[in-house]
Design a protein around this motif. Structure first.
Motif, PDB file in Angstrom:
ATOM      1  N   LYS A 199       0.845  -1.200   0.000  1.00 26.94           N
ATOM      2  CA  LYS A 199       0.000   0.000   0.000  1.00 26.94           C
ATOM      3  C   LYS A 199       0.884   1.255   0.000  1.00 26.94           C
ATOM      4  CE  LYS A 199      -4.213   1.549   2.156  1.00 26.94           C
ATOM      5  NZ  LYS A 199      -5.259   1.264   3.079  1.00 26.94           N
ATOM      6  N   ASN A 200       1.899   1.238   0.869  1.00 26.16           N
ATOM      7  CA  ASN A 200       2.811   2.388   0.939  1.00 26.16           C
ATOM      8  C   ASN A 200       3.499   2.605  -0.402  1.00 26.16           C
ATOM      9  OD1 ASN A 200       2.180   2.814   3.561  1.00 26.16           O
ATOM     10  ND2 ASN A 200       3.943   1.699   4.403  1.00 26.16           N
ATOM     11  N   TYR A 201       3.907   1.478  -1.003  1.00 25.54           N
ATOM     12  CA  TYR A 201       4.618   1.570  -2.285  1.00 25.54           C
ATOM     13  C   TYR A 201       3.705   2.212  -3.345  1.00 25.54           C
ATOM     14  CZ  TYR A 201       6.466   0.140  -6.801  1.00 25.54           C
ATOM     15  OH  TYR A 201       6.890   0.141  -8.111  1.00 25.54           O
ATOM     16  N   PHE A 202       2.484   1.662  -3.463  1.00 28.50           N
ATOM     17  CA  PHE A 202       1.599   2.191  -4.512  1.00 28.50           C
ATOM     18  C   PHE A 202       1.124   3.608  -4.196  1.00 28.50           C
ATOM     19  CE2 PHE A 202       1.030  -2.329  -5.959  1.00 28.50           C
ATOM     20  CZ  PHE A 202       1.503  -2.113  -7.244  1.00 28.50           C
ATOM     21  N   GLN A 206       1.072   6.885  -6.622  1.00 33.99           N
ATOM     22  CA  GLN A 206      -0.360   7.065  -6.892  1.00 33.99           C
ATOM     23  C   GLN A 206      -0.659   7.844  -8.177  1.00 33.99           C
ATOM     24  OE1 GLN A 206      -2.456   8.573  -3.560  1.00 33.99           O
ATOM     25  NE2 GLN A 206      -4.294   7.444  -4.042  1.00 33.99           N
ATOM     26  N   LYS A 207       0.128   8.886  -8.409  1.00 36.22           N
ATOM     27  CA  LYS A 207      -0.200   9.730  -9.578  1.00 36.22           C
ATOM     28  C   LYS A 207      -0.028   8.980 -10.903  1.00 36.22           C
ATOM     29  CE  LYS A 207       4.205  12.100  -9.661  1.00 36.22           C
ATOM     30  NZ  LYS A 207       4.981  13.083  -9.105  1.00 36.22           N
ATOM     31  N   PHE A 208       0.699   7.850 -10.878  1.00 35.54           N
ATOM     32  CA  PHE A 208       0.879   7.079 -12.128  1.00 35.54           C
ATOM     33  C   PHE A 208      -0.158   5.963 -12.273  1.00 35.54           C
ATOM     34  CE2 PHE A 208       5.175   8.363 -10.667  1.00 35.54           C
ATOM     35  CZ  PHE A 208       5.451   9.299 -11.658  1.00 35.54           C
ATOM     36  N   LEU A 209      -0.909   5.728 -11.208  1.00 38.38           N
ATOM     37  CA  LEU A 209      -1.868   4.601 -11.248  1.00 38.38           C
ATOM     38  C   LEU A 209      -3.124   4.940 -12.047  1.00 38.38           C
ATOM     39  CD1 LEU A 209      -1.852   3.359  -7.523  1.00 38.38           C
ATOM     40  CD2 LEU A 209      -0.898   2.157  -9.493  1.00 38.38           C
ATOM     41  N   SER A 231      -0.362   1.086 -18.380  1.00 37.86           N
ATOM     42  CA  SER A 231       0.281   2.139 -17.567  1.00 37.86           C
ATOM     43  C   SER A 231       0.721   1.629 -16.189  1.00 37.86           C
ATOM     44  CB  SER A 231      -0.679   3.314 -17.406  1.00 37.86           C
ATOM     45  OG  SER A 231      -1.899   2.839 -16.867  1.00 37.86           O
ATOM     46  N   CYS A 232       0.061   0.581 -15.685  1.00 32.35           N
ATOM     47  CA  CYS A 232       0.392   0.101 -14.333  1.00 32.35           C
ATOM     48  C   CYS A 232       1.444  -1.014 -14.336  1.00 32.35           C
ATOM     49  CB  CYS A 232      -0.876  -0.394 -13.625  1.00 32.35           C
ATOM     50  SG  CYS A 232      -2.082   0.910 -13.349  1.00 32.35           S
ATOM     51  N   GLN A 233       1.795  -1.523 -15.524  1.00 32.35           N
ATOM     52  CA  GLN A 233       2.671  -2.706 -15.577  1.00 32.35           C
ATOM     53  C   GLN A 233       4.060  -2.465 -14.992  1.00 32.35           C
ATOM     54  OE1 GLN A 233       1.159  -5.626 -16.229  1.00 32.35           O
ATOM     55  NE2 GLN A 233      -0.564  -4.223 -16.458  1.00 32.35           N
TER      56      GLN A 233
END
Ligand code: HAM
Length: 443
Positions: A199-202, A206-209, A231-233
């Protein structure tokens, strides 16, 4: 004809013709006879697998209380959030068309006292499931699953046995180039730490998710790893992996699973992003697909908390399911199989009395298990013979007016182009003799 009563028109059914034909609901195709033959072949392979490995067949209702899936499949799963077909009965019950088999089987296991059976309890099912999805290749709203569950053992050997069963099934069906993707998602002791780090990592990315992943981050951060968007890969590659957070028990379990897979020579890869879309999984998760296709043929895993979640005693379990339509599509594409059982005899009747007699002969032939075809709707001898020829039947039994009166039949050998009159009483015996001489199995 008697007189019609005066209020005849009042009771007459009003027939309203439709302006156009109706279509099956979206994503719920009809299954026509030829495809059903192929499905029966698949079911036969499933049944053989089940018999060998000691699985009993269980049928659960197609409708269940919706809350079974809310608790079982899980509130954060896509199935519960977006894909359930629910309805309210006139009595006010809220029911759902089953979107999978696993929670229903656990419900039945608990309701029918199967927790007292000797363990592990092995159950298999075959039938339709329903998910409100956008139909596309290999994705339907009504599709069939064959499902295997093993309840009551935490031994990793059963994780591998489940995978082996599906792998065997696919190879029995001559599906080639298979690859098993495997991962572990830990247990309630170790998963929360991984989940927090994930969770912390993502959050930091966040702005790229994508929008869906931003929402997944709030409800179930694991699901972010499931995302198929381009985009999330790249973000997933750097994400913390469960394997680095496993507690000693989960580590040992996963190690054993891999060792068993290795010793059985099963082709696998570890996919650290494989988390599966259902909330109940613990430890092992797997999917099997073809190396040249991304579509999953089957998937499953261990679910050690589900029985408890549905009100039973703590019972470790493992299982999986394969999508029948996906197997059908692959088999149709890659194999030429003659599925029709060829009739051995063709029965021809010309006229009303001959038809009456022929129905009796047809029953005699059925009782003798001589597989017989007919085309009674065709009136002419020529048309019926043409049909027999098309089916490549060697023996034709013809009943005309004269034969019907004499209790005889004409027995025609299509290969030798000969025919003779045989007593009606003796026809079964005569056909048996000839088929035996020709070395033709009766059915
Ligand atoms: P699942 O991965 O959701 O798992 O579904 C199993 C298989 O059903 C998939 O691998 C796929 O072949 C097929 N499938 C899924 N959705 C569709 C669809 N919309 N159209 C056609 N085929 C589809 C489960 O259902 C778990 N209950 C499996 C399990 C049993 N886990 C433990 N025990």
């Amino acid at each position: 004809m008697g007189r019609r009563p005066k209020d005849y028109m009042k009771n007459k059914i009003k027939r309203v013709k439709m302006k156009s034909i109706l279509r099956a609901p979206k994503g719920m195709p009809d299954i026509l006879p030829e495809e059903n033959l192929l499905r029966r072949k698949i079911f036969k392979a499933v049944e053989e697998m089940a018999n060998f490995y000691g699985f009993g067949q269980i049928e659960t209702p197609i409708l269940e209380e919706t809350k079974l899936f809310l608790h079982g499949t899980g509130p954060t799963s896509e199935i519960v959030q977006k894909q359930m077909f629910t309805l309210k009965t006139p009595g006010g019950d809220i029911l759902a068309l089953r979107p999978e088999f696993t929670p229903n089987i656990i419900r039945a296991y608990l309701e029918n006292g199967m927790s007292n059976w000797s363990k592990p309890v092995k159950l298999f099912s075959w039938g339709p499931v329903f998910r409100y999805e956008q139909p596309q290749r290999g994705r339907y709203r009504q599709f069939w699953q064959c499902n295997f569950e093993i309840l009551g053992s935490s031994d990793p050997i059963y994780d591998v046995l489940t995978i082996q069963i599906f792998y065997n099934l696919l190879t029995e069906l001559k599906i080639k180039n298979l690859l098993i993707e495997i991962n572990t998602i830990g247990c309630d002791n170790c998963r929360p730490i991984w989940q927090k780090n994930l969770k912390n990592y993502f959050h930091s990315k966040q702005k790229f998710l994508c929008l869906d992943c931003k929402n997944r981050l709030k409800t179930n951060p694991l699901r972010t790893l499931d995302c198929k968007k381009e985009s999330c890969q790249s973000l997933k590659e750097e994400a913390p992996k469960m394997i680095d957070y496993l507690c000693p028990e989960c580590r040992k379990h996963f190690k054993q699973v891999l060792e068993f897979l290795e010793s059985m020579g099963l082709p696998y890869v570890i996919n650290h992003n494989l988390v599966r879309g259902l909330d109940y999984y613990t430890k092992t998760v797997f999917e099997i697909r073809k190396t040249d296709d991304n579509i999953a043929l089957c998937g499953g895993g261990r679910y050690d908390y589900l029985v408890e979640m549905l009100g039973g005693k703590s019972t470790p379990a493992v299982g999986g399911a394969a999508g029948v339509e996906r197997l059908v599509e692959l088999i149709k594409k890659s194999q030429k199989i003659d599925l029709f059982v060829k009739p051995k005899v063709f029965l021809i009747a010309i006229g009303e009395l001959p038809k009456q007699k022929s129905l009796k002969y047809l029953e005699l032939l059925r009782k003798a298990k001589i597989y017989t075809a007919e085309s009674f709707a065709h009136e002419s001898l020529k048309a019926q013979l043409r049909q027999a020829d098309k089916l490549e039947v060697r023996y034709v039994v013809i009943v005309g007016q004269k034969e019907a009166l004499d209790d005889t039949v004409i027995l025609r050998d299509m290969k030798a182009s000969t025919q003779e009159v045989v007593s009606g009483e003796k026809i079964v015996e005569e056909l048996k003799k000839r088929l035996k001489n020709d070395n033709i199995n009766i059915i």
